[in-house]
Design a protein around this motif. Structure first.
Motif, PDB file in Angstrom:
ATOM      1  N   ARG A   1       0.829  -1.200   0.000  1.00  0.00           N
ATOM      2  CA  ARG A   1       0.000   0.000   0.000  1.00  0.00           C
ATOM      3  C   ARG A   1       0.870   1.259   0.000  1.00  0.00           C
ATOM      4  O   ARG A   1       1.894   1.313   0.680  1.00  0.00           O
ATOM      5  CB  ARG A   1      -0.915   0.018   1.229  1.00  0.00           C
ATOM      6  CG  ARG A   1      -1.914  -1.114   1.262  1.00  0.00           C
ATOM      7  CD  ARG A   1      -2.535  -1.273   2.638  1.00  0.00           C
ATOM      8  NE  ARG A   1      -3.098  -0.044   3.162  1.00  0.00           N
ATOM      9  CZ  ARG A   1      -2.543   0.684   4.126  1.00  0.00           C
ATOM     10  NH1 ARG A   1      -1.409   0.305   4.685  1.00  0.00           N
ATOM     11  NH2 ARG A   1      -3.119   1.780   4.556  1.00  0.00           N
TER      12      ARG A   1
ATOM     13  N   LYS B   1       0.061  -7.285   9.336  1.00  0.00           N
ATOM     14  CA  LYS B   1      -0.908  -8.109   8.615  1.00  0.00           C
ATOM     15  C   LYS B   1      -1.402  -9.285   9.444  1.00  0.00           C
ATOM     16  O   LYS B   1      -2.588  -9.635   9.416  1.00  0.00           O
ATOM     17  CB  LYS B   1      -0.274  -8.605   7.315  1.00  0.00           C
ATOM     18  CG  LYS B   1      -1.170  -9.513   6.491  1.00  0.00           C
ATOM     19  CD  LYS B   1      -0.433  -9.993   5.248  1.00  0.00           C
ATOM     20  CE  LYS B   1      -1.287 -10.992   4.454  1.00  0.00           C
ATOM     21  NZ  LYS B   1      -0.574 -11.485   3.259  1.00  0.00           N
TER      22      LYS B   1
ATOM     23  N   SER C   1      -6.192  -6.814  12.211  1.00  0.00           N
ATOM     24  CA  SER C   1      -7.208  -7.159  11.219  1.00  0.00           C
ATOM     25  C   SER C   1      -7.269  -6.117  10.110  1.00  0.00           C
ATOM     26  O   SER C   1      -7.143  -4.914  10.349  1.00  0.00           O
ATOM     27  CB  SER C   1      -8.580  -7.261  11.902  1.00  0.00           C
ATOM     28  OG  SER C   1      -9.609  -7.358  10.954  1.00  0.00           O
ATOM     29  N   TYR C   2      -7.498  -6.598   8.876  1.00  0.00           N
ATOM     30  CA  TYR C   2      -7.710  -5.672   7.762  1.00  0.00           C
ATOM     31  C   TYR C   2      -8.937  -4.797   8.011  1.00  0.00           C
ATOM     32  O   TYR C   2      -9.035  -3.695   7.470  1.00  0.00           O
ATOM     33  CB  TYR C   2      -7.912  -6.450   6.459  1.00  0.00           C
ATOM     34  CG  TYR C   2      -6.637  -6.931   5.810  1.00  0.00           C
ATOM     35  CD1 TYR C   2      -5.603  -6.049   5.508  1.00  0.00           C
ATOM     36  CD2 TYR C   2      -6.480  -8.274   5.481  1.00  0.00           C
ATOM     37  CE1 TYR C   2      -4.441  -6.498   4.908  1.00  0.00           C
ATOM     38  CE2 TYR C   2      -5.319  -8.730   4.880  1.00  0.00           C
ATOM     39  CZ  TYR C   2      -4.299  -7.832   4.592  1.00  0.00           C
ATOM     40  OH  TYR C   2      -3.141  -8.275   4.007  1.00  0.00           O
TER      41      TYR C   2
ATOM     42  N   LEU D   1      -8.265  -1.203   9.018  1.00  0.00           N
ATOM     43  CA  LEU D   1      -7.649  -0.229   8.124  1.00  0.00           C
ATOM     44  C   LEU D   1      -8.518   0.986   7.793  1.00  0.00           C
ATOM     45  O   LEU D   1      -8.044   2.128   7.914  1.00  0.00           O
ATOM     46  CB  LEU D   1      -7.188  -0.914   6.840  1.00  0.00           C
ATOM     47  CG  LEU D   1      -5.753  -1.458   6.855  1.00  0.00           C
ATOM     48  CD1 LEU D   1      -5.450  -2.250   5.603  1.00  0.00           C
ATOM     49  CD2 LEU D   1      -4.758  -0.317   7.002  1.00  0.00           C
TER      50      LEU D   1
ATOM     51  N   PHE E   1       1.201  -1.104   7.411  1.00  0.00           N
ATOM     52  CA  PHE E   1       1.077  -2.509   7.795  1.00  0.00           C
ATOM     53  C   PHE E   1       2.339  -3.262   7.377  1.00  0.00           C
ATOM     54  O   PHE E   1       2.733  -3.223   6.212  1.00  0.00           O
ATOM     55  CB  PHE E   1      -0.149  -3.149   7.123  1.00  0.00           C
ATOM     56  CG  PHE E   1      -1.343  -3.270   8.029  1.00  0.00           C
ATOM     57  CD1 PHE E   1      -1.697  -2.230   8.874  1.00  0.00           C
ATOM     58  CD2 PHE E   1      -2.122  -4.417   8.035  1.00  0.00           C
ATOM     59  CE1 PHE E   1      -2.800  -2.331   9.708  1.00  0.00           C
ATOM     60  CE2 PHE E   1      -3.228  -4.532   8.867  1.00  0.00           C
ATOM     61  CZ  PHE E   1      -3.572  -3.487   9.703  1.00  0.00           C
TER      62      PHE E   1
END
Length: 268
Positions: A10, A84, A88-89, A92, A103
């Motif tokens: 990202r 990661k 937890s995603y 984000l 991350f």
């Protein structure tokens, strides 16, 4: 202003060198401290136990799996550091509303070294990062000399009980096992699979069973239960930080591994 990429690819835009950091990962909190960033660190998790005094000097923003977004926002951070695997995603979108969020993704020693250098660059701590990497590489090469003539032993590394869960492939733990010449009997299974301990002999009948000190508090009763399903396994309670924490914890891990092998040799 500069754009950096995190370890999951990202792009993150930074207006300036971050001065108010929230860390959501214990190993990375320790790493930030060792990169001389204690003053910039404003928020940590309740599991950030190294160095110990940070729990009384920094704001606790929750755990690694559940964070208090309002507490984070109140700290007015300009950088949030996650991972990661640990986080937890789902975090984000909310975290990115608060501050640039980085991350990490660390499954290998090289990933760990890369993270140290990246953070050193982001926080203007290149000298500290270079020195840390040099020390890690020195310790690593010394350990490789120590381990080269040691026998390969089959191992199962447990991280949870009931359901029984182990470390499989594509994990930093598996990388550490390989470094130690421990052949992971669950290396053909991905990440952290659930297993049936009554099938452990069929899966590979390990020489050594390691019960990690984290995230589950294994006790003697668990060791005895697993032992009833093996032929000859030696069971040890392993220090989970040494096997699963990348970054500056590696400076202590290689000496710990030497002690572990010396202990095991007395049983074979």
């Amino acid at each position: 202003m500069k754009i950096v990429k995190d370890q999951i690819g990202r792009e993150i835009t930074l207006k300036q060198t971050p001065k108010r950091i929230v860390s959501l990962v214990p190993s990375q909190t320790e790493l930030l401290y060792d990169l001389a960033l204690e003053n910039e660190l404003v928020g940590i998790t309740k599991f950030c136990v190294h160095p110990f005094h940070l729990k009384s000097t920094k704001t606790i923003v929750g755990g690694t799996k559940k964070v208090d977004f309002e507490k984070i926002k109140a700290l007015n951070p300009d950088f949030i550091l996650g991972n990661k695997e640990e986080n937890s995603y789902d975090f984000l979108p909310e975290l990115e509303k608060i501050a640039p969020t980085y991350f990490s993704d660390v499954n290998t020693i090289q990933n760990s070294v890369d993270l140290v250098l990246r953070l050193g660059s982001i926080f203007n701590r290149r000298t500290e990062a270079d020195n840390l990497v040099h020390k890690i590489e020195f310790k690593l090469n010394d350990f490789k000399q120590f381990i080269k003539d040691k026998p390969t032993r089959k191992v199962a590394y447990f991280i949870w009980a009931k359901p029984w869960m182990v470390a499989g492939n594509e994990t930093y733990i598996n990388e550490m096992l390989q470094l130690n010449k421990f052949e992971n009997i669950y290396k053909n299974m991905s990440r952290y699979p659930k297993v049936e301990i009554n099938k452990i002999r069929h899966e590979g009948d390990p020489d050594v069973i390691i019960l990690s000190s984290e995230p589950f508090p294994f006790k003697d009763e668990h060791a005895l239960e697993i032992g009833t399903f093996t032929n000859r396994s030696i069971t040890v309670f392993g220090d989970g930080e040494m096997f699963s924490w990348p970054g500056s914890r590696m400076l202590l891990a290689f000496d710990y591994f030497k002690e572990l092998h010396t202990k095991l040799e007395s049983h074979f």
